[in-house]
Design a protein around this motif. Sequence first.
Motif, mmCIF file in Angstrom:
data_model
loop_
_atom_site.group_PDB
_atom_site.id
_atom_site.type_symbol
_atom_site.label_atom_id
_atom_site.label_comp_id
_atom_site.label_asym_id
_atom_site.label_seq_id
_atom_site.Cartn_x
_atom_site.Cartn_y
_atom_site.Cartn_z
ATOM 1 N N ARG A 234 27.786 24.699 20.764
ATOM 2 C CA ARG A 234 26.512 24.844 20.049
ATOM 3 C C ARG A 234 26.736 24.747 18.540
ATOM 4 N NH1 ARG A 234 22.968 29.282 18.336
ATOM 5 N NH2 ARG A 234 20.798 28.609 18.621
ATOM 6 N N ALA A 235 27.814 25.340 18.068
ATOM 7 C CA ALA A 235 28.127 25.276 16.638
ATOM 8 C C ALA A 235 28.443 23.839 16.221
ATOM 9 C CB ALA A 235 29.304 26.194 16.322
ATOM 10 N N THR A 236 29.189 23.126 17.059
ATOM 11 C CA THR A 236 29.533 21.732 16.762
ATOM 12 C C THR A 236 28.279 20.861 16.746
ATOM 13 O OG1 THR A 236 31.720 21.941 17.776
ATOM 14 C CG2 THR A 236 30.818 19.721 17.573
ATOM 15 N N LEU A 237 27.407 21.063 17.711
ATOM 16 C CA LEU A 237 26.196 20.246 17.788
ATOM 17 C C LEU A 237 25.193 20.591 16.683
ATOM 18 C CD1 LEU A 237 25.602 20.049 21.648
ATOM 19 C CD2 LEU A 237 26.770 18.428 20.130
ATOM 20 N N THR A 238 25.274 21.818 16.187
ATOM 21 C CA THR A 238 24.446 22.186 15.039
ATOM 22 C C THR A 238 24.871 21.367 13.814
ATOM 23 O OG1 THR A 238 24.108 24.440 15.869
ATOM 24 C CG2 THR A 238 23.742 24.070 13.511
ATOM 25 N N LYS A 239 26.190 21.240 13.637
ATOM 26 C CA LYS A 239 26.699 20.405 12.549
ATOM 27 C C LYS A 239 26.294 18.949 12.759
ATOM 28 C CE LYS A 239 30.819 23.251 11.714
ATOM 29 N NZ LYS A 239 32.320 23.268 11.751
ATOM 30 N N ALA A 240 26.371 18.513 14.017
ATOM 31 C CA ALA A 240 26.005 17.135 14.330
ATOM 32 C C ALA A 240 24.543 16.865 13.981
ATOM 33 C CB ALA A 240 26.239 16.854 15.811
ATOM 34 N N ALA A 241 23.679 17.803 14.334
ATOM 35 C CA ALA A 241 22.254 17.643 14.037
ATOM 36 C C ALA A 241 22.031 17.513 12.535
ATOM 37 C CB ALA A 241 21.467 18.831 14.592
ATOM 38 N N GLY A 242 22.789 18.294 11.765
ATOM 39 C CA GLY A 242 22.669 18.219 10.314
ATOM 40 C C GLY A 242 23.073 16.852 9.780
ATOM 41 N N GLN A 243 24.129 16.279 10.351
ATOM 42 C CA GLN A 243 24.587 14.958 9.908
ATOM 43 C C GLN A 243 23.610 13.863 10.307
ATOM 44 O OE1 GLN A 243 27.129 14.250 7.842
ATOM 45 N NE2 GLN A 243 27.401 16.463 7.678
ATOM 46 N N TRP A 244 23.025 14.000 11.494
ATOM 47 C CA TRP A 244 22.029 13.008 11.919
ATOM 48 C C TRP A 244 20.796 13.080 11.025
ATOM 49 C CZ3 TRP A 244 22.834 8.950 14.877
ATOM 50 C CH2 TRP A 244 23.891 8.965 15.787
ATOM 51 N N GLU A 245 20.438 14.299 10.605
ATOM 52 C CA GLU A 245 19.314 14.448 9.680
ATOM 53 C C GLU A 245 19.634 13.803 8.333
ATOM 54 O OE1 GLU A 245 18.383 18.563 9.420
ATOM 55 O OE2 GLU A 245 17.564 18.690 11.455
ATOM 56 N N LYS A 246 20.892 13.970 7.865
ATOM 57 C CA LYS A 246 21.296 13.327 6.611
ATOM 58 C C LYS A 246 21.206 11.809 6.737
ATOM 59 C CE LYS A 246 24.476 16.788 4.675
ATOM 60 N NZ LYS A 246 25.880 17.032 4.248
ATOM 61 N N ALA A 247 21.637 11.292 7.881
ATOM 62 C CA ALA A 247 21.567 9.850 8.106
ATOM 63 C C ALA A 247 20.119 9.381 8.117
ATOM 64 C CB ALA A 247 22.251 9.491 9.425
ATOM 65 N N ALA A 248 19.252 10.170 8.733
ATOM 66 C CA ALA A 248 17.843 9.803 8.811
ATOM 67 C C ALA A 248 17.188 9.774 7.432
ATOM 68 C CB ALA A 248 17.097 10.771 9.720
ATOM 69 N N ASN A 249 17.676 10.607 6.530
ATOM 70 C CA ASN A 249 17.084 10.705 5.191
ATOM 71 C C ASN A 249 17.938 10.038 4.115
ATOM 72 O OD1 ASN A 249 14.811 12.350 6.021
ATOM 73 N ND2 ASN A 249 16.266 14.033 6.274
ATOM 74 N N ALA A 250 18.911 9.248 4.527
ATOM 75 C CA ALA A 250 19.810 8.614 3.564
ATOM 76 C C ALA A 250 19.042 7.684 2.625
ATOM 77 C CB ALA A 250 20.883 7.817 4.306
ATOM 78 N N PRO A 251 19.304 7.764 1.319
ATOM 79 C CA PRO A 251 18.587 6.929 0.351
ATOM 80 C C PRO A 251 19.043 5.471 0.354
ATOM 81 C CG PRO A 251 20.221 8.255 -0.779
ATOM 82 C CD PRO A 251 20.209 8.717 0.648
ATOM 83 N N ASP A 252 20.256 5.223 0.876
ATOM 84 C CA ASP A 252 20.762 3.855 0.902
ATOM 85 C C ASP A 252 21.779 3.709 2.032
ATOM 86 O OD1 ASP A 252 23.287 4.883 -0.078
ATOM 87 O OD2 ASP A 252 22.399 4.880 -2.090
ATOM 88 N N ALA A 253 22.283 2.486 2.208
ATOM 89 C CA ALA A 253 23.201 2.204 3.308
ATOM 90 C C ALA A 253 24.511 2.965 3.181
ATOM 91 C CB ALA A 253 23.470 0.705 3.388
ATOM 92 N N ASP A 254 25.019 3.105 1.965
ATOM 93 C CA ASP A 254 26.289 3.814 1.772
ATOM 94 C C ASP A 254 26.179 5.267 2.218
ATOM 95 O OD1 ASP A 254 27.530 1.578 0.799
ATOM 96 O OD2 ASP A 254 27.196 2.065 -1.313
ATOM 97 N N ALA A 255 25.103 5.910 1.828
ATOM 98 C CA ALA A 255 24.890 7.311 2.221
ATOM 99 C C ALA A 255 24.697 7.411 3.732
ATOM 100 C CB ALA A 255 23.679 7.879 1.484
ATOM 101 N N PHE A 256 24.038 6.419 4.295
ATOM 102 C CA PHE A 256 23.828 6.408 5.746
ATOM 103 C C PHE A 256 25.168 6.326 6.469
ATOM 104 C CE2 PHE A 256 23.472 4.229 9.788
ATOM 105 C CZ PHE A 256 22.474 4.948 10.426
ATOM 106 N N TYR A 257 26.020 5.398 6.044
ATOM 107 C CA TYR A 257 27.322 5.231 6.689
ATOM 108 C C TYR A 257 28.119 6.532 6.689
ATOM 109 C CZ TYR A 257 27.124 0.092 7.012
ATOM 110 O OH TYR A 257 26.803 -1.193 7.340
ATOM 111 N N LEU A 258 28.134 7.231 5.575
ATOM 112 C CA LEU A 258 28.904 8.462 5.465
ATOM 113 C C LEU A 258 28.423 9.519 6.458
ATOM 114 C CD1 LEU A 258 29.273 8.790 1.583
ATOM 115 C CD2 LEU A 258 31.095 8.282 3.244
#
Length: 295
Positions: A234-258
Amino acid sequence: MMTRAPYRSPRGPAAVAALLALAAVGCSEAAEVVDDAKDGARKAARQRSVFSLDVGDCYNPNGKAEGEAYLVEVVPCEEAHQGEVVGEFAVEGGPKHPGDEKIVGIADERCAAEAQRYAPDTWALPAGVGLSHYTPTRESWATGDRAVSCTYTVEKGTFKGSLNTAKSFEPDQLTFLKGSNAVYETLWAHQPVTDDVEGALKDYKAQAEAVAAALGTHVEDLGGIDGTEVGQLRATLTKAAGQWEKAANAPDADAFYLAYDQAFTLIDPGETVAARKELGLATTVPAEDAEVWAS
Protein backbone atom coordinates in the motif's frame (compact mmCIF):
# COMPACT_ATOMS: atom_id res chain seq x y z
CA MET A 1 -2.85 -9.60 -23.07
CA MET A 2 -3.79 -10.06 -26.78
CA THR A 3 -7.48 -9.97 -27.51
CA ARG A 4 -8.79 -12.04 -30.37
CA ALA A 5 -12.26 -11.62 -31.78
CA PRO A 6 -13.93 -14.56 -33.49
CA TYR A 7 -17.14 -13.63 -35.23
CA ARG A 8 -20.47 -15.38 -35.31
CA SER A 9 -21.68 -16.55 -38.68
CA PRO A 10 -25.27 -15.82 -39.78
CA ARG A 11 -25.61 -19.39 -40.91
CA GLY A 12 -27.35 -22.00 -38.81
CA PRO A 13 -25.80 -25.30 -37.68
CA ALA A 14 -24.58 -27.49 -40.49
CA ALA A 15 -26.00 -30.95 -40.92
CA VAL A 16 -23.45 -33.50 -39.81
CA ALA A 17 -23.42 -37.11 -40.93
CA ALA A 18 -20.96 -39.83 -40.01
CA LEU A 19 -20.39 -42.54 -42.59
CA LEU A 20 -18.62 -45.78 -41.78
CA ALA A 21 -17.33 -48.11 -44.50
CA LEU A 22 -15.35 -51.17 -43.48
CA ALA A 23 -13.45 -52.90 -46.24
CA ALA A 24 -11.78 -56.27 -46.09
CA VAL A 25 -8.94 -55.31 -43.78
CA GLY A 26 -7.11 -56.95 -40.92
CA CYS A 27 -8.53 -56.99 -37.40
CA SER A 28 -6.15 -54.34 -36.07
CA GLU A 29 -6.83 -52.04 -39.00
CA ALA A 30 -10.56 -52.57 -38.68
CA ALA A 31 -10.40 -51.76 -34.97
CA GLU A 32 -8.49 -48.57 -35.76
CA VAL A 33 -11.08 -47.57 -38.35
CA VAL A 34 -13.87 -48.23 -35.86
CA ASP A 35 -12.12 -46.18 -33.17
CA ASP A 36 -11.62 -43.30 -35.61
CA ALA A 37 -15.25 -43.49 -36.61
CA LYS A 38 -16.35 -43.45 -32.98
CA ASP A 39 -14.20 -40.39 -32.32
CA GLY A 40 -15.64 -38.69 -35.37
CA ALA A 41 -19.20 -39.53 -34.38
CA ARG A 42 -18.62 -38.29 -30.83
CA LYS A 43 -17.17 -35.02 -32.12
CA ALA A 44 -20.09 -34.63 -34.52
CA ALA A 45 -22.58 -35.17 -31.70
CA ARG A 46 -20.88 -32.43 -29.68
CA GLN A 47 -21.22 -29.78 -32.38
CA ARG A 48 -23.14 -26.73 -31.19
CA SER A 49 -24.00 -23.41 -32.73
CA VAL A 50 -22.07 -20.48 -31.29
CA PHE A 51 -25.48 -18.89 -30.74
CA SER A 52 -26.27 -21.54 -28.11
CA LEU A 53 -23.08 -21.26 -26.06
CA ASP A 54 -23.68 -20.79 -22.33
CA VAL A 55 -21.45 -19.44 -19.56
CA GLY A 56 -19.37 -22.33 -18.26
CA ASP A 57 -19.28 -24.24 -21.56
CA CYS A 58 -15.87 -25.61 -22.51
CA TYR A 59 -15.25 -26.02 -26.22
CA ASN A 60 -12.91 -26.47 -29.14
CA PRO A 61 -13.23 -24.13 -32.13
CA ASN A 62 -13.64 -25.68 -35.55
CA GLY A 63 -10.70 -24.40 -37.54
CA LYS A 64 -8.90 -21.17 -36.73
CA ALA A 65 -9.73 -19.28 -33.54
CA GLU A 66 -10.00 -16.00 -35.44
CA GLY A 67 -12.56 -15.10 -38.11
CA GLU A 68 -16.14 -16.21 -38.58
CA ALA A 69 -17.47 -19.24 -36.76
CA TYR A 70 -20.86 -20.84 -36.45
CA LEU A 71 -20.12 -24.23 -34.91
CA VAL A 72 -17.88 -25.31 -32.04
CA GLU A 73 -17.33 -28.64 -30.32
CA VAL A 74 -18.62 -28.42 -26.74
CA VAL A 75 -16.80 -30.84 -24.43
CA PRO A 76 -16.74 -31.67 -20.72
CA CYS A 77 -14.39 -29.26 -18.96
CA GLU A 78 -12.45 -32.21 -17.53
CA GLU A 79 -11.29 -33.02 -21.07
CA ALA A 80 -8.58 -31.08 -22.88
CA HIS A 81 -10.06 -28.04 -24.59
CA GLN A 82 -9.08 -24.70 -26.07
CA GLY A 83 -11.76 -22.37 -24.77
CA GLU A 84 -14.28 -21.70 -22.00
CA VAL A 85 -17.18 -19.26 -21.99
CA VAL A 86 -16.74 -16.93 -19.00
CA GLY A 87 -19.49 -14.38 -19.57
CA GLU A 88 -22.12 -13.08 -21.94
CA PHE A 89 -24.11 -9.91 -22.55
CA ALA A 90 -26.18 -8.20 -25.23
CA VAL A 91 -25.01 -5.17 -27.20
CA GLU A 92 -27.57 -2.41 -27.40
CA GLY A 93 -28.36 -0.93 -30.78
CA GLY A 94 -30.90 -0.32 -33.49
CA PRO A 95 -31.29 -2.09 -36.80
CA LYS A 96 -28.08 -0.62 -38.24
CA HIS A 97 -24.89 -2.48 -37.41
CA PRO A 98 -22.67 -0.12 -35.36
CA GLY A 99 -19.47 -1.36 -36.99
CA ASP A 100 -16.99 -4.05 -36.02
CA GLU A 101 -14.61 -1.60 -34.36
CA LYS A 102 -17.26 -0.28 -31.99
CA ILE A 103 -18.58 -3.73 -31.12
CA VAL A 104 -15.08 -5.06 -30.46
CA GLY A 105 -14.36 -2.04 -28.25
CA ILE A 106 -17.49 -2.73 -26.21
CA ALA A 107 -16.61 -6.43 -26.01
CA ASP A 108 -13.05 -5.71 -24.88
CA GLU A 109 -14.30 -3.58 -21.99
CA ARG A 110 -17.30 -5.65 -20.93
CA CYS A 111 -15.57 -9.02 -21.30
CA ALA A 112 -12.75 -7.93 -19.01
CA ALA A 113 -15.31 -7.31 -16.25
CA GLU A 114 -17.15 -10.56 -17.00
CA ALA A 115 -13.91 -12.54 -16.89
CA GLN A 116 -12.90 -10.99 -13.57
CA ARG A 117 -16.15 -12.10 -11.99
CA TYR A 118 -15.68 -15.62 -13.36
CA ALA A 119 -11.95 -16.07 -12.69
CA PRO A 120 -10.80 -13.22 -10.41
CA ASP A 121 -7.09 -14.11 -10.23
CA THR A 122 -5.59 -13.83 -13.71
CA TRP A 123 -2.24 -15.01 -12.35
CA ALA A 124 -3.80 -18.42 -11.67
CA LEU A 125 -4.87 -18.96 -15.29
CA PRO A 126 -3.14 -21.70 -17.30
CA ALA A 127 -0.19 -20.53 -19.38
CA GLY A 128 -1.20 -19.07 -22.72
CA VAL A 129 -4.83 -18.42 -21.82
CA GLY A 130 -6.11 -15.06 -23.05
CA LEU A 131 -9.40 -13.22 -23.28
CA SER A 132 -11.37 -13.26 -26.53
CA HIS A 133 -14.98 -13.05 -27.63
CA TYR A 134 -17.60 -14.03 -30.18
CA THR A 135 -19.47 -11.01 -31.53
CA PRO A 136 -22.26 -10.47 -34.08
CA THR A 137 -21.41 -10.02 -37.74
CA ARG A 138 -23.22 -7.49 -39.92
CA GLU A 139 -25.32 -10.32 -41.35
CA SER A 140 -26.28 -11.85 -37.99
CA TRP A 141 -27.00 -8.37 -36.59
CA ALA A 142 -29.65 -7.97 -39.28
CA THR A 143 -31.35 -11.13 -37.98
CA GLY A 144 -31.50 -9.77 -34.43
CA ASP A 145 -28.24 -11.16 -33.04
CA ARG A 146 -26.90 -8.87 -30.30
CA ALA A 147 -25.12 -11.41 -28.08
CA VAL A 148 -21.45 -11.33 -27.13
CA SER A 149 -19.88 -14.46 -25.65
CA CYS A 150 -16.74 -13.75 -23.62
CA THR A 151 -14.23 -16.57 -23.59
CA TYR A 152 -10.83 -17.55 -22.28
CA THR A 153 -8.92 -19.37 -25.01
CA VAL A 154 -5.43 -20.62 -25.85
CA GLU A 155 -3.79 -20.02 -29.21
CA LYS A 156 -1.68 -23.16 -28.91
CA GLY A 157 -2.28 -26.35 -26.97
CA THR A 158 -5.13 -27.04 -24.59
CA PHE A 159 -5.99 -26.88 -20.90
CA LYS A 160 -8.11 -28.99 -18.58
CA GLY A 161 -10.62 -28.14 -15.87
CA SER A 162 -12.97 -25.21 -15.42
CA LEU A 163 -11.60 -21.73 -14.83
CA ASN A 164 -14.60 -20.77 -12.70
CA THR A 165 -12.98 -19.92 -9.36
CA ALA A 166 -15.19 -17.01 -8.25
CA LYS A 167 -16.56 -18.81 -5.20
CA SER A 168 -13.17 -19.94 -3.93
CA PHE A 169 -11.91 -16.55 -2.70
CA GLU A 170 -12.26 -14.80 0.65
CA PRO A 171 -13.49 -11.17 0.82
CA ASP A 172 -9.99 -9.72 1.38
CA GLN A 173 -8.66 -11.67 -1.58
CA LEU A 174 -11.44 -10.42 -3.83
CA THR A 175 -10.89 -6.84 -2.68
CA PHE A 176 -7.20 -7.09 -3.52
CA LEU A 177 -7.81 -8.71 -6.90
CA LYS A 178 -10.50 -6.24 -7.90
CA GLY A 179 -8.25 -3.27 -7.24
CA SER A 180 -5.12 -4.82 -8.72
CA ASN A 181 -6.88 -5.94 -11.89
CA ALA A 182 -8.41 -2.49 -12.30
CA VAL A 183 -5.00 -0.80 -12.20
CA TYR A 184 -3.51 -2.89 -15.01
CA GLU A 185 -6.69 -2.95 -17.07
CA THR A 186 -6.78 0.84 -16.87
CA LEU A 187 -3.12 1.09 -17.85
CA TRP A 188 -3.53 -0.93 -21.03
CA ALA A 189 -7.02 0.30 -21.90
CA HIS A 190 -5.63 3.86 -22.04
CA GLN A 191 -2.35 2.97 -23.74
CA PRO A 192 -1.84 5.42 -26.66
CA VAL A 193 -1.53 3.79 -30.06
CA THR A 194 1.76 5.55 -30.81
CA ASP A 195 5.17 5.36 -29.15
CA ASP A 196 5.73 9.05 -29.93
CA VAL A 197 5.28 10.40 -26.41
CA GLU A 198 6.05 13.99 -27.35
CA GLY A 199 3.64 13.92 -30.27
CA ALA A 200 0.89 12.30 -28.21
CA LEU A 201 1.72 13.86 -24.83
CA LYS A 202 -1.93 14.72 -24.22
CA ASP A 203 -2.94 11.06 -24.62
CA TYR A 204 -0.12 9.85 -22.38
CA LYS A 205 -1.09 12.35 -19.71
CA ALA A 206 -4.69 11.14 -19.95
CA GLN A 207 -3.46 7.60 -19.39
CA ALA A 208 -1.48 8.74 -16.36
CA GLU A 209 -4.53 10.47 -14.91
CA ALA A 210 -6.65 7.34 -15.33
CA VAL A 211 -4.04 5.08 -13.73
CA ALA A 212 -3.59 7.51 -10.83
CA ALA A 213 -7.34 7.35 -10.17
CA ALA A 214 -7.38 3.53 -10.30
CA LEU A 215 -4.43 3.41 -7.92
CA GLY A 216 -6.13 5.82 -5.56
CA THR A 217 -9.13 3.52 -5.28
CA HIS A 218 -6.92 0.44 -4.89
CA VAL A 219 -4.81 2.07 -2.16
CA GLU A 220 -7.93 3.13 -0.26
CA ASP A 221 -9.37 -0.40 -0.39
CA LEU A 222 -6.07 -1.96 0.72
CA GLY A 223 -6.37 0.08 3.90
CA GLY A 224 -9.10 -2.29 5.03
CA ILE A 225 -6.92 -5.40 4.69
CA ASP A 226 -4.66 -6.52 7.53
CA GLY A 227 -1.14 -7.75 6.86
CA THR A 228 2.43 -6.49 6.97
CA GLU A 229 3.14 -7.15 3.29
CA VAL A 230 -0.16 -5.67 2.22
CA GLY A 231 0.70 -2.57 4.23
CA GLN A 232 4.09 -2.29 2.54
CA LEU A 233 2.51 -2.69 -0.88
CA ARG A 234 0.00 0.00 0.00
CA ALA A 235 2.87 2.36 0.80
CA THR A 236 4.57 1.56 -2.52
CA LEU A 237 1.37 2.07 -4.49
CA THR A 238 0.74 5.35 -2.70
CA LYS A 239 4.08 6.56 -4.04
CA ALA A 240 3.16 5.19 -7.45
CA ALA A 241 -0.12 7.12 -7.45
CA GLY A 242 1.80 10.29 -6.66
CA GLN A 243 4.14 9.74 -9.60
CA TRP A 244 1.27 9.02 -11.97
CA GLU A 245 -0.36 12.25 -10.82
CA LYS A 246 2.90 14.11 -11.53
CA ALA A 247 2.98 12.58 -15.00
CA ALA A 248 -0.62 13.58 -15.59
CA ASN A 249 0.16 17.18 -14.64
CA ALA A 250 3.59 17.40 -16.26
CA PRO A 251 4.15 20.79 -17.96
CA ASP A 252 6.28 19.27 -20.72
CA ALA A 253 7.63 16.00 -22.13
CA ASP A 254 10.81 16.06 -20.04
CA ALA A 255 8.87 16.35 -16.79
CA PHE A 256 6.52 13.63 -17.99
CA TYR A 257 9.37 11.22 -18.71
CA LEU A 258 10.85 11.69 -15.24
CA ALA A 259 7.58 11.00 -13.47
CA TYR A 260 6.42 8.25 -15.83
CA ASP A 261 9.62 6.24 -15.47
CA GLN A 262 9.24 6.06 -11.70
CA ALA A 263 5.48 5.59 -11.90
CA PHE A 264 5.76 2.61 -14.23
CA THR A 265 8.52 1.00 -12.16
CA LEU A 266 6.48 1.30 -8.95
CA ILE A 267 3.59 -0.74 -10.39
CA ASP A 268 5.82 -3.60 -11.50
CA PRO A 269 3.68 -6.71 -10.82
CA GLY A 270 6.67 -8.20 -9.05
CA GLU A 271 6.12 -5.65 -6.30
CA THR A 272 2.83 -7.40 -5.43
CA VAL A 273 4.20 -10.93 -4.99
CA ALA A 274 4.84 -10.70 -1.22
CA ALA A 275 1.36 -9.30 -0.56
CA ARG A 276 -0.19 -11.96 -2.77
CA LYS A 277 1.64 -14.67 -0.84
CA GLU A 278 0.43 -13.19 2.43
CA LEU A 279 -3.13 -13.31 1.12
CA GLY A 280 -2.82 -16.85 -0.22
CA LEU A 281 -3.04 -15.88 -3.90
CA ALA A 282 -1.04 -17.03 -6.94
CA THR A 283 2.50 -15.65 -6.83
CA THR A 284 3.97 -16.35 -10.29
CA VAL A 285 4.00 -13.22 -12.42
CA PRO A 286 2.46 -14.01 -15.84
CA ALA A 287 5.18 -14.31 -18.48
CA GLU A 288 3.81 -11.50 -20.61
CA ASP A 289 3.78 -9.07 -17.68
CA ALA A 290 7.24 -10.11 -16.54
CA GLU A 291 8.57 -9.49 -20.03
CA VAL A 292 7.04 -6.01 -20.22
CA TRP A 293 8.55 -4.79 -16.96
CA ALA A 294 11.87 -6.52 -17.59
CA SER A 295 12.27 -4.48 -20.77
